[in-house]
Design a protein around this motif. Structure first.
Motif, PDB file in Angstrom:
ATOM      1  N   SER A  78       8.944   1.692   3.825  1.00  0.00           N
ATOM      2  CA  SER A  78       8.530   0.534   4.623  1.00  0.00           C
ATOM      3  C   SER A  78       9.299   0.564   5.937  1.00  0.00           C
ATOM      4  O   SER A  78      10.353   1.191   6.039  1.00  0.00           O
ATOM      5  N   HIS A 102      10.450  -1.996   9.293  1.00  0.00           N
ATOM      6  CA  HIS A 102      10.594  -3.341   9.845  1.00  0.00           C
ATOM      7  C   HIS A 102      10.553  -3.255  11.358  1.00  0.00           C
ATOM      8  O   HIS A 102      11.258  -2.436  11.952  1.00  0.00           O
ATOM      9  N   GLN A 140       9.973  -5.768  15.147  1.00  0.00           N
ATOM     10  CA  GLN A 140       9.974  -7.098  15.753  1.00  0.00           C
ATOM     11  C   GLN A 140       8.742  -7.230  16.644  1.00  0.00           C
ATOM     12  O   GLN A 140       8.302  -6.241  17.250  1.00  0.00           O
ATOM     13  N   LYS A 157       6.535  -4.288   8.328  1.00  0.00           N
ATOM     14  CA  LYS A 157       6.896  -5.705   8.276  1.00  0.00           C
ATOM     15  C   LYS A 157       7.302  -6.166   9.664  1.00  0.00           C
ATOM     16  O   LYS A 157       8.290  -5.693  10.213  1.00  0.00           O
ATOM     17  N   ASP A 186       8.650  -9.064  11.854  1.00  0.00           N
ATOM     18  CA  ASP A 186       9.392 -10.318  11.693  1.00  0.00           C
ATOM     19  C   ASP A 186      10.502 -10.365  12.733  1.00  0.00           C
ATOM     20  O   ASP A 186      11.354  -9.486  12.782  1.00  0.00           O
ATOM     21  N   VAL A 245      14.163 -10.218  11.328  1.00  0.00           N
ATOM     22  CA  VAL A 245      14.646  -9.042  10.616  1.00  0.00           C
ATOM     23  C   VAL A 245      15.296  -8.086  11.601  1.00  0.00           C
ATOM     24  O   VAL A 245      14.695  -7.727  12.615  1.00  0.00           O
ATOM     25  N   ASP A 297      15.547   0.957   9.064  1.00  0.00           N
ATOM     26  CA  ASP A 297      14.579   1.989   8.672  1.00  0.00           C
ATOM     27  C   ASP A 297      14.885   3.384   9.200  1.00  0.00           C
ATOM     28  O   ASP A 297      13.991   4.060   9.689  1.00  0.00           O
TER      29      ASP A 297
END
Length: 198
Positions: free
Chosen positions: A63, A65, A67, A177, A179, A182, A186
């Protein structure tokens, strides 16, 4: 059916099948989803690099993450023994794209561990081809490395996936993801430390 009639009908069948695929989005520039998934990024705006390794049939990392508004350079390497794809999209986009990828197998473009580039560039009628040149996706043979620079403009549910027939179903996809709370991670490296992969 008469064998001569079968041969005569083949070009029409290929054209009909390719026209249907292009309605869902074409490899010539139509399945990247525009503002839904984001947009091609500018190298000067890259905030970080995420290294992605493709193996037979999974990714590392599983996964990613990001922004909202972040521009990421993805360095993608195929360390598997098969052709694999890294494609940024929604689950619905991947489902539609899997039909296109199935056509690439049926037309002899994808052959397990390699890509027939001559077939990929063949005119399928009306100027359409099976080129795989969208800015949100790379299709690679074993041992290849490529880059995607992508700007994530919306907070929507996204995946990165391999849409080669059977690979997605075998679990070759991961979540992106988006967010703002967060922290970026990664396997990312600072842009000043990264090298360009050609």
């Amino acid at each position: 059916m008469n064998p001569k009639l079968k041969i005569a009908a083949l070009p029409a069948l290929i054209l009909a099948l390719s026209s249907g695929a292009h309605a869902a989005g074409s490899h010539g520039g139509g399945h990247h989803g525009g503002n839904v998934t984001g947009e091609p990024g500018n190298a000067g705006n890259v905030s970080r690099t995420v290294e992605v390794t493709m193996r037979d049939n999974y990714y590392e990392p599983e996964s990613i993450h990001v922004q909202p508004g972040e521009t990421i350079r993805f360095k993608v390497t195929n360390e598997g023994g098969l052709v694999h794809e890294f494609n940024i999209g929604t689950a619905d986009m991947h489902e539609a794209h899997q039909e296109e990828m199935q056509m690439m197998v049926e037309h002899g473009v994808l052959k397990g561990d390699h890509i027939d580039h001559d077939m990929m560039n063949m005119d399928m009628g009306n100027g359409h081809s099976m080129k795989h040149d969208d800015p949100n996706s790379v299709l690679m043979e074993p041992g290849e490395s490529r880059e995607i620079i992508w700007k994530f403009t919306n907070a929507t549910d996204l995946e990165f996936a391999c849409n080669v027939p059977g690979h997605y179903q075998a679990g070759m996809y991961g979540d992106i993801k988006i967010d703002s709370t967060v922290a970026a991670k990664d396997g990312a490296e600072g842009e000043s430390d990264s090298e360009s992969v050609q």
